[in-house]
Structure formats: C-alpha cells, structure tokens
Design a protein around this motif. Structure first.
Motif, PDB file in Angstrom:
ATOM      1  N   CYS A 127       0.825  -1.206   0.000  1.00  0.00           N
ATOM      2  CA  CYS A 127       0.000   0.000   0.000  1.00  0.00           C
ATOM      3  C   CYS A 127       0.862   1.260   0.000  1.00  0.00           C
ATOM      4  CB  CYS A 127      -0.930  -0.021   1.202  1.00  0.00           C
ATOM      5  SG  CYS A 127      -2.042   1.396   1.268  1.00  0.00           S
ATOM      6  N   ASN A 128       1.904   1.278   0.811  1.00  0.00           N
ATOM      7  CA  ASN A 128       2.819   2.425   0.821  1.00  0.00           C
ATOM      8  C   ASN A 128       3.397   2.674  -0.566  1.00  0.00           C
ATOM      9  OD1 ASN A 128       2.520   2.841   3.589  1.00  0.00           O
ATOM     10  ND2 ASN A 128       4.292   1.577   4.110  1.00  0.00           N
ATOM     11  N   ALA A 129       3.808   1.597  -1.210  1.00  0.00           N
ATOM     12  CA  ALA A 129       4.405   1.725  -2.545  1.00  0.00           C
ATOM     13  C   ALA A 129       3.391   2.243  -3.551  1.00  0.00           C
ATOM     14  CB  ALA A 129       4.967   0.380  -2.999  1.00  0.00           C
ATOM     15  N   ILE A 130       2.177   1.718  -3.500  1.00  0.00           N
ATOM     16  CA  ILE A 130       1.148   2.118  -4.454  1.00  0.00           C
ATOM     17  C   ILE A 130       0.724   3.568  -4.239  1.00  0.00           C
ATOM     18  CG2 ILE A 130      -1.264   1.710  -5.107  1.00  0.00           C
ATOM     19  CD1 ILE A 130       0.769  -0.212  -6.378  1.00  0.00           C
ATOM     20  N   GLN A 131       0.641   3.992  -2.976  1.00  0.00           N
ATOM     21  CA  GLN A 131       0.325   5.394  -2.715  1.00  0.00           C
ATOM     22  C   GLN A 131       1.424   6.304  -3.256  1.00  0.00           C
ATOM     23  OE1 GLN A 131      -2.055   6.546   1.006  1.00  0.00           O
ATOM     24  NE2 GLN A 131      -0.819   4.816   1.707  1.00  0.00           N
ATOM     25  N   GLY A 132       2.678   5.893  -3.065  1.00  0.00           N
ATOM     26  CA  GLY A 132       3.781   6.691  -3.587  1.00  0.00           C
ATOM     27  C   GLY A 132       3.752   6.775  -5.099  1.00  0.00           C
ATOM     28  N   LEU A 133       3.463   5.666  -5.750  1.00  0.00           N
ATOM     29  CA  LEU A 133       3.387   5.648  -7.203  1.00  0.00           C
ATOM     30  C   LEU A 133       2.276   6.573  -7.701  1.00  0.00           C
ATOM     31  CD1 LEU A 133       3.907   2.621  -9.470  1.00  0.00           C
ATOM     32  CD2 LEU A 133       1.914   4.052  -9.870  1.00  0.00           C
ATOM     33  N   ALA A 134       1.141   6.554  -7.003  1.00  0.00           N
ATOM     34  CA  ALA A 134       0.041   7.435  -7.387  1.00  0.00           C
ATOM     35  C   ALA A 134       0.427   8.900  -7.236  1.00  0.00           C
ATOM     36  CB  ALA A 134      -1.194   7.128  -6.543  1.00  0.00           C
ATOM     37  N   ARG A 135       1.150   9.234  -6.162  1.00  0.00           N
ATOM     38  CA  ARG A 135       1.578  10.622  -5.968  1.00  0.00           C
ATOM     39  C   ARG A 135       2.519  11.088  -7.074  1.00  0.00           C
ATOM     40  NH1 ARG A 135       1.575  13.902  -2.114  1.00  0.00           N
ATOM     41  NH2 ARG A 135       1.411  15.151  -3.995  1.00  0.00           N
ATOM     42  N   LEU A 136       3.247  10.155  -7.681  1.00  0.00           N
ATOM     43  CA  LEU A 136       4.124  10.496  -8.805  1.00  0.00           C
ATOM     44  C   LEU A 136       3.344  10.684 -10.103  1.00  0.00           C
ATOM     45  CD1 LEU A 136       7.030   8.029  -7.989  1.00  0.00           C
ATOM     46  CD2 LEU A 136       7.214  10.527  -8.036  1.00  0.00           C
ATOM     47  N   GLY A 192       5.726  18.825 -18.453  1.00  0.00           N
ATOM     48  CA  GLY A 192       4.343  18.435 -18.736  1.00  0.00           C
ATOM     49  C   GLY A 192       3.764  17.464 -17.742  1.00  0.00           C
ATOM     50  N   ASP A 193       4.613  16.896 -16.875  1.00  0.00           N
ATOM     51  CA  ASP A 193       4.136  15.956 -15.873  1.00  0.00           C
ATOM     52  C   ASP A 193       3.713  16.713 -14.612  1.00  0.00           C
ATOM     53  OD1 ASP A 193       4.846  13.866 -17.539  1.00  0.00           O
ATOM     54  OD2 ASP A 193       6.874  13.727 -16.721  1.00  0.00           O
ATOM     55  N   SER A 194       2.936  16.042 -13.788  1.00  0.00           N
ATOM     56  CA  SER A 194       2.547  16.677 -12.520  1.00  0.00           C
ATOM     57  C   SER A 194       2.284  15.600 -11.481  1.00  0.00           C
ATOM     58  CB  SER A 194       1.293  17.538 -12.710  1.00  0.00           C
ATOM     59  OG  SER A 194       0.188  16.741 -13.122  1.00  0.00           O
ATOM     60  N   LEU A 195       2.524  15.969 -10.237  1.00  0.00           N
ATOM     61  CA  LEU A 195       2.200  15.078  -9.142  1.00  0.00           C
ATOM     62  C   LEU A 195       0.689  15.075  -8.948  1.00  0.00           C
ATOM     63  CD1 LEU A 195       4.880  16.278  -6.577  1.00  0.00           C
ATOM     64  CD2 LEU A 195       4.904  14.121  -7.824  1.00  0.00           C
ATOM     65  N   SER A 196       0.161  13.928  -8.509  1.00  0.00           N
ATOM     66  CA  SER A 196      -1.270  13.879  -8.218  1.00  0.00           C
ATOM     67  C   SER A 196      -1.519  14.637  -6.922  1.00  0.00           C
ATOM     68  CB  SER A 196      -1.733  12.426  -8.085  1.00  0.00           C
ATOM     69  OG  SER A 196      -1.218  11.850  -6.908  1.00  0.00           O
ATOM     70  N   PRO A 197      -2.715  15.224  -6.772  1.00  0.00           N
ATOM     71  CA  PRO A 197      -3.022  15.952  -5.536  1.00  0.00           C
ATOM     72  C   PRO A 197      -3.130  14.995  -4.368  1.00  0.00           C
ATOM     73  CG  PRO A 197      -4.994  15.711  -6.871  1.00  0.00           C
ATOM     74  CD  PRO A 197      -3.836  15.236  -7.713  1.00  0.00           C
ATOM     75  N   LEU A 224      -6.528   6.278   0.724  1.00  0.00           N
ATOM     76  CA  LEU A 224      -6.129   5.823  -0.604  1.00  0.00           C
ATOM     77  C   LEU A 224      -6.709   6.738  -1.686  1.00  0.00           C
ATOM     78  CD1 LEU A 224      -6.458   1.918  -0.478  1.00  0.00           C
ATOM     79  CD2 LEU A 224      -4.440   3.326  -0.117  1.00  0.00           C
ATOM     80  N   ARG A 225      -7.973   7.053  -1.560  1.00  0.00           N
ATOM     81  CA  ARG A 225      -8.612   7.910  -2.566  1.00  0.00           C
ATOM     82  C   ARG A 225      -7.951   9.285  -2.602  1.00  0.00           C
ATOM     83  NH1 ARG A 225     -13.026   5.334  -4.447  1.00  0.00           N
ATOM     84  NH2 ARG A 225     -14.021   3.782  -3.090  1.00  0.00           N
ATOM     85  N   ILE A 226      -7.635   9.822  -1.424  1.00  0.00           N
ATOM     86  CA  ILE A 226      -6.987  11.130  -1.365  1.00  0.00           C
ATOM     87  C   ILE A 226      -5.628  11.098  -2.057  1.00  0.00           C
ATOM     88  CG2 ILE A 226      -5.907  12.787   0.228  1.00  0.00           C
ATOM     89  CD1 ILE A 226      -8.190  12.131   2.197  1.00  0.00           C
ATOM     90  N   SER A 227      -4.936   9.964  -1.958  1.00  0.00           N
ATOM     91  CA  SER A 227      -3.619   9.827  -2.578  1.00  0.00           C
ATOM     92  C   SER A 227      -3.690   9.571  -4.078  1.00  0.00           C
ATOM     93  CB  SER A 227      -2.848   8.680  -1.916  1.00  0.00           C
ATOM     94  OG  SER A 227      -2.586   8.960  -0.572  1.00  0.00           O
TER      95      SER A 227
END
Length: 343
Positions: A71-80, A335-340, A103-106
């Motif tokens: 879960c930690n890894a997946i949240q980090g990947l989503a933030r990227l 052109g890339d951005s971090l997810s909110p 999870l949804r917030i990430s």
C-alpha cells in the motif's frame, strides 16, 4: 518479448496487492523496545491483545497513518502521477474507513473487500539509530482470500506488485502470482522482510523462479533468500531466477541487474535520516513508476533512490509535500505533474 517490452505492451497501470494496515508510529529507546521483544528490526506477527499491551508500555506520543508495504508503494506511485490500484481487505470499522479514504486522497483506486474482524494495525517502534521494528496484528487484512482477488483488475494491469508478507498465507500468495500470470501481467515482488524468507524458504525458492519477473530485496532479505552476504553474489543469485533483480543497500545505494546488464545506483545524500519506515516501499514506488513510464534503468533507479531518501527524512511512510516537490523538480518533465494529496 522481453520484460520491458511486455510492460510497454500492457500500458501503465500498476496493481498492488497486500495487507491493508494502519501504522502506529512511535519514537522511543532501545530499552523500551527490548522490554517488548528481543527482536530488533524486521516484522513480528502478534495478537491484538499483545499489541494493546505493547502500546501500554510505550509512553511516547504516537502517530497514526495508513500503512502496509504494498500500500505504501502504491500510494507513492500514485503521488508520482501513476495509474495505481490497491487490492486488500479491511474491517468494517472507523480504522478501515479512514484507510480507504486515505487511498482515494492519494489518487489510488481502492479495491477493498470487508470483514467483521477489526482492521489490521502495526506498531512501528523507531529507535534512535533510525531502525524500525514492527509488531503486526493483521486483523481483517489476513482474511483476504483467493476469491477476493478480482480478475478484472489483474487483466488491466501492466505490473502486479505484491509484498512478500502475503506468503504468510501460502495459498493467497500463490493465487496472486497465478492470476497475474493468467492475465499476462508482469509480476514484481518485494520480499519485504527477512522473516518472510525464514518462514517459507522452500516455497519461495519454488515459486519465485516460476512466477516472478521482478524481485526486490534489501541486504538482509537477500542474504536470507540466497545465503550470500556478499552483495555481488546475492544479486547474481537473484538475477539467475528472475528477469530483473534489485538489491537495496541502504546508505550504499542499490544495484540492479537484468540479464547481462547491471547498474549501480547511488544513495541520495542530504540531511540525517530520522526513520527508515517505508524506505523500501517508496523505493519500489519510484522504481515501478519509472519502469511503466519506460525510462532508462538508471533514471528509474535514481528516482527510486530519491523517493526512498525523502521518506527517511520524516517519521512514517508518507513523504510530505516539500519532499514530493523536490522529487518533481529533479525527475518529472514540465508536462508531468504530481497527483493531488491531502497527505
């Protein structure tokens, strides 16, 4: 088709499968730790009552955050900015609801089955040397079964990422690997803890060469799995069984090997390390993000190293906004951005 070609052919979605756990973080002394257990480092499974007793012995303030290795890894990947899904099981309680909301917030799509059993919790004790020792009550997370694994999400994934902890339930661990292979996804596995290897060495030596494409381990895990304390020999042994092998060496950086090619990745240098909780998980987040984006391997490793470093600068497995901003300025294109995130 080679491993990277297989990923390119399937897109960029990463499915993480693991334990839905809430971390209880506390910074305390070695004396307090050894008053609870003579095991330092790694992860120890405990009953809910034992965990409650531990909490009574630890007087320091505690921080409560969502956790679990995959879960930690997946949240980090989503933030990227990655396309991330997490599959697990939570309790029908406030702890489980907060976990799903985080999870949804990430930016992660949660695929969570539920149980009447309380949600899982982990007491993570961080000693002055920045090492963390985890005492885990799996709770509802341990009730994830092969029947809960929705084939729909396996079929959409380019990479299925699983934590080695799942092999405390061999039937479940094997089911994840079989569904990933049936779907045609690339399978990445982090051994997660030397205690995982010690619990099921014969099983892991049978299933990893057969099912796993990417194997990630730190020095202790690699030694437990291969029998080699020498990093070069350990990495060579791992790479002989899988398409891509990663050996994380903490302050010494990391090493990657795929076929006859190898890469040495430097560790990031900067302020002192406060807590190693989540370091390997966030390393995996950066590395997998780079892979599905089809970056050169060295760039994948450098992003992974930066993510692992930034999470060590804080307590817990959540990189703060300032850390993500530093990562974005170094590695993401304009052109890339971090997810909110609300983290």
């Amino acid at each position: 088709m080679d491993l990277r070609g297989r990923i390119r052919a399937r897109g960029k979605k990463v499915l993480g499968v693991g334990s839905a756990l809430t971390d209880i973080l506390v910074q305390t002394s070695d004396e307090i730790l050894y008053g609870i257990s003579d095991i330092k480092g790694g992860m120890t499974l405990v009953a809910s009552e034992f965990l409650d007793g531990c909490l009574e012995k630890v007087p320091q303030d505690k921080e409560i955050v969502p956790g679990g290795a995959a879960c930690n890894a997946i949240q980090g990947l989503a933030r990227l900015g990655g396309d991330a899904v997490f599959m697990g099981k939570r309790g029908m309680d406030a702890t489980g609801e907060a976990f799903e909301s985080s999870l949804r917030i990430s930016g992660v799509l949660p695929v969570l089955s539920t149980s009447a059993t309380p949600s899982g919790r982990v007491l993570s004790i961080i000693t002055p040397d920045a090492q963390r020792s985890m005492f885990t009550f799996l709770g509802a997370s341990s009730e994830l079964t092969p029947a809960d694994l929705s084939e729909e999400f396996f079929s959409m994934a380019a990479v299925v990422f699983m934590e080695g902890y799942l092999f405390f339930n061999p039937e479940l661990g094997l089911a994840v690997l079989e569904k990933a292979r049936k779907a045609g996804a690339v399978t990445a596995m982090d051994l997660a803890s030397f205690t995982v290897v010690e619990a099921a060495p014969e099983l892991l030596h049978r299933v990893i060469p057969e099912y796993v494409d990417i194997l990630i381990a730190n020095e202790d895990e690699a030694k437990a799995y291969t029998g080699h304390s020498d990093p070069d020999k350990a990495l060579e042994a791992m790479a002989s069984e899988v398409g891509l092998a990663v050996l994380k060496l903490g302050s010494e950086g990391s090493r990657i090997r795929m076929g006859h090619e190898s890469w040495v990745i430097d560790a990031c240098a900067g302020q002192g390390v406060r807590d190693t909780t989540g370091a390997g998980d966030l390393w995996a987040a950066g590395f997998l993000h780079g892979l599905v984006e089809d970056w050169p391997m060295e760039r994948c490793g450098n992003l992974a190293s930066a993510c692992g470093y930034e999470v060590c600068c804080v307590v817990g497995a959540q990189i703060p906004e300032a850390g993500w901003s530093r990562i974005a300025s170094r590695f993401l294109s304009p052109g890339d951005s971090l997810s909110p995130s609300g983290s």
